[in-house]
Design a protein around this motif. Sequence first.
Motif, PDB file in Angstrom:
ATOM      1  N   ALA A 224       0.810  10.924  74.062  1.00  0.00           N
ATOM      2  CA  ALA A 224       1.351   9.358  73.817  1.00  0.00           C
ATOM      3  C   ALA A 224       2.691   9.168  73.532  1.00  0.00           C
ATOM      4  N   ILE A 225       3.060  10.144  72.588  1.00  0.00           N
ATOM      5  CA  ILE A 225       4.412  10.119  71.867  1.00  0.00           C
ATOM      6  C   ILE A 225       5.437  10.287  73.380  1.00  0.00           C
ATOM      7  N   PHE A 226       5.138  11.216  74.316  1.00  0.00           N
ATOM      8  CA  PHE A 226       6.005  11.384  75.165  1.00  0.00           C
ATOM      9  C   PHE A 226       6.224  10.219  76.312  1.00  0.00           C
ATOM     10  N   ALA A 227       4.673   9.452  76.510  1.00  0.00           N
ATOM     11  CA  ALA A 227       4.423   8.443  77.441  1.00  0.00           C
ATOM     12  C   ALA A 227       5.077   7.395  76.901  1.00  0.00           C
ATOM     13  N   ILE A 228       5.007   6.966  75.562  1.00  0.00           N
ATOM     14  CA  ILE A 228       5.715   5.640  75.051  1.00  0.00           C
ATOM     15  C   ILE A 228       7.127   5.959  75.204  1.00  0.00           C
ATOM     16  N   ALA A 229       7.735   7.143  74.713  1.00  0.00           N
ATOM     17  CA  ALA A 229       9.276   7.121  74.500  1.00  0.00           C
ATOM     18  C   ALA A 229       9.830   7.071  76.065  1.00  0.00           C
ATOM     19  N   ILE A 230       9.127   7.686  77.051  1.00  0.00           N
ATOM     20  CA  ILE A 230       9.499   7.553  78.444  1.00  0.00           C
ATOM     21  C   ILE A 230       9.762   6.273  78.967  1.00  0.00           C
ATOM     22  N   GLY A 231       8.575   5.481  78.482  1.00  0.00           N
ATOM     23  CA  GLY A 231       8.188   4.244  78.955  1.00  0.00           C
ATOM     24  C   GLY A 231       9.417   3.109  78.296  1.00  0.00           C
ATOM     25  N   SER A 232       9.334   3.411  76.971  1.00  0.00           N
ATOM     26  CA  SER A 232      10.553   2.462  76.295  1.00  0.00           C
ATOM     27  C   SER A 232      11.949   2.762  76.783  1.00  0.00           C
ATOM     28  N   ALA A 233      12.314   4.027  77.125  1.00  0.00           N
ATOM     29  CA  ALA A 233      13.468   4.254  77.553  1.00  0.00           C
ATOM     30  C   ALA A 233      13.878   3.689  78.757  1.00  0.00           C
ATOM     31  N   ILE A 234      12.889   3.634  79.905  1.00  0.00           N
ATOM     32  CA  ILE A 234      12.941   2.983  81.227  1.00  0.00           C
ATOM     33  C   ILE A 234      13.115   1.582  81.096  1.00  0.00           C
ATOM     34  N   VAL A 235      12.250   1.071  80.317  1.00  0.00           N
ATOM     35  CA  VAL A 235      12.383  -0.428  80.278  1.00  0.00           C
ATOM     36  C   VAL A 235      13.431  -0.735  79.440  1.00  0.00           C
ATOM     37  N   SER A 236      14.085  -0.231  78.478  1.00  0.00           N
ATOM     38  CA  SER A 236      15.369  -0.710  77.960  1.00  0.00           C
ATOM     39  C   SER A 236      16.509  -0.500  78.880  1.00  0.00           C
ATOM     40  N   ALA A 237      16.405   0.445  79.446  1.00  0.00           N
ATOM     41  CA  ALA A 237      17.361   0.750  80.570  1.00  0.00           C
ATOM     42  C   ALA A 237      17.478  -0.370  81.715  1.00  0.00           C
ATOM     43  N   ILE A 238      16.283  -0.845  82.037  1.00  0.00           N
ATOM     44  CA  ILE A 238      16.096  -1.814  83.057  1.00  0.00           C
ATOM     45  C   ILE A 238      16.557  -3.024  82.592  1.00  0.00           C
ATOM     46  N   VAL A 239      15.947  -3.477  81.318  1.00  0.00           N
ATOM     47  CA  VAL A 239      16.370  -4.943  80.864  1.00  0.00           C
ATOM     48  C   VAL A 239      17.764  -4.891  80.392  1.00  0.00           C
ATOM     49  N   GLY A 240      18.182  -4.056  79.587  1.00  0.00           N
ATOM     50  CA  GLY A 240      19.715  -3.655  79.196  1.00  0.00           C
ATOM     51  C   GLY A 240      20.644  -4.217  80.246  1.00  0.00           C
ATOM     52  N   PHE A 241      20.351  -3.236  81.230  1.00  0.00           N
ATOM     53  CA  PHE A 241      21.321  -3.141  82.534  1.00  0.00           C
ATOM     54  C   PHE A 241      21.177  -4.460  83.183  1.00  0.00           C
ATOM     55  N   THR A 242      19.979  -5.073  83.700  1.00  0.00           N
ATOM     56  CA  THR A 242      20.074  -6.227  84.147  1.00  0.00           C
ATOM     57  C   THR A 242      20.360  -7.346  83.526  1.00  0.00           C
ATOM     58  N   LEU A 243      20.330  -7.423  82.224  1.00  0.00           N
ATOM     59  CA  LEU A 243      21.007  -8.411  81.377  1.00  0.00           C
ATOM     60  C   LEU A 243      22.570  -8.609  81.360  1.00  0.00           C
ATOM     61  N   SER A 244      22.939  -6.955  81.423  1.00  0.00           N
ATOM     62  CA  SER A 244      24.375  -7.082  81.227  1.00  0.00           C
ATOM     63  C   SER A 244      25.340  -7.352  82.353  1.00  0.00           C
ATOM     64  N   VAL A 245      24.760  -7.157  83.543  1.00  0.00           N
ATOM     65  CA  VAL A 245      25.541  -7.421  84.757  1.00  0.00           C
ATOM     66  C   VAL A 245      25.910  -8.860  85.033  1.00  0.00           C
TER      67      VAL A 245
END
Lengths: 276, 265
Positions: A224-245
């Motif tokens: 679960a820790i691996f799954a949540i870590a990967i999931g939150s990294a992907i989500v933050s990359a998409i959200v942060g990137f999408t808002l930054s442009v």
Amino acid sequence: MISTVWLFKDALYGALVIALACSVLGVYVVLRRIVFVGAALAEISSAGIALALWLSGRGLGGELTHHPVVFALLFGLAGALFFSVGQATRAGVPPDATIGVTYAVAAAAGILLIAKATVGEAHDIFLQGNILGITRTDTFVLLGIAIPVLLAHLFFYKEFLFVSFDRETARTLGFHVATWNAFLYFTLGLVIAFAMQFAGVMLVFNFLVLPAVTGLLLARSMGAIFAIAIGSAIVSAIVGFTLSVPFDLPSGPAIIAASGVLASIAWLARRGLRRA
Amino acid sequence: MTAPLVKFEHATLGYGRRVVLSDLSFDIPPGDFLGLVGPNGAGKTTILRAILGSLKPMSGSVTIALGLRFGYVPQRDSVDYNFPLKVTDVVMMGRYDRIGVGRRPTREDRQRAIDALDHVGIADLAERQLSALSGGQKQRTLIARALVGEPNILVLDEPTNGMDLVSTTQILSLIRELHERDNITVLMVSHALNEVANYVERIALTLEGSFRIGNVDEIMNEQVLSGMYGIPVEVDRFDGHRIVVARRLATRERLTGTGGEQRHD
């Protein structure tokens, strides 16, 4: 907004590869309490790039200096070896102090070398990272590093877990702890050396620490820790990137802010679960 | 005669050039129940590391029987409870070397882990988080992990450190029960002579560079202990238990330290 983001889709793919690789390694970084090893390795790699630029500007070092990635890699792996051996032998200086000294010296060396480098126009961007500059070729290069590293972690999960959790017992069962530690640090150095050229020290450090902390706050098993870590990294990359442009924000800090929000939500959820 | 599992022959142990213990000669035969006792800094860990093969003797030899499998139980606090691991996951680690590099535990490995937990009386905690257990339960988990690898010798490093009276008694009773029920060889390292002496069959006592090994009766007598500790010591018996008590020193001895005060760092 989506069409604007779509223009930078290659950059987003690159950021997602970095997020994936760093978040998996970050679980070990956080659980082993070596978060500042990640920061120090990123600074050491950046010092390698700075050295390559400085040498190149002075016409020294030949063709090799035109490939700063080689310097970043050599420095990163040397740093990884240094820290893995230090973990095993524990010379007179406390481990955290060793990491602090290395971080400060590498950061200062990088800044000094860049200050005197005469080639390139955006040295500081090279050190700070420039997510938007990631090309499709860069993404394939990142995948070429990330896939073997992730497969190694999948294949040797049990070994990496054991030497991280209880090295003394692992040793008594015949595990060559120093070798496994060195292997773990090697994968860390490899990923950091490549990732920091595009993402910069700060964002790599973020992907190594915050997603794993989010996972640690919520997970009740290693899977679960691996799954949540990967999931939150992907989500933050998409959200942060999408808002930054569309809002013309720097992508790296925007992604870090998104990671911070997710970690805060995880912390609040954990508090809520404890009270319930 | 059965060959010893571990054999020290005139072994000198130390780090770099610093000698910690010299000329050690003793055996650990199969079926032994040995307590390695001494204060912190007296060389227990050094002997333990030599037995486990992580410290080579400076001279002499330490011979480990071919194919000997250690069931090692580390100090409870040396394990990192920050890892979100279930009790069965931790116990299964004791089979990692049998499972092989790059392979995953099978259903049989999981079953053996549950059997080992049952053996130490905590099968009902199999799915619990390790970090959520009490000190005694954590210790039982680590013992189960040592047993699941089917060792020839169980090696426990300070198994009762930091435990209350009830947990200490329960853990020591469990270790003795495992020795008697399974006839497993046990080496128990401890700084607490009074605790260990009433459970083990032999004692190896190390103090300030000196070392003595023998049956409990040989070691637990006033002459030997007074000589080793350098202060007058009484060995009393209460309800079949031996209790070592240091005699109160005279004022002059306390002030001048002539009573042979020991360093317990």
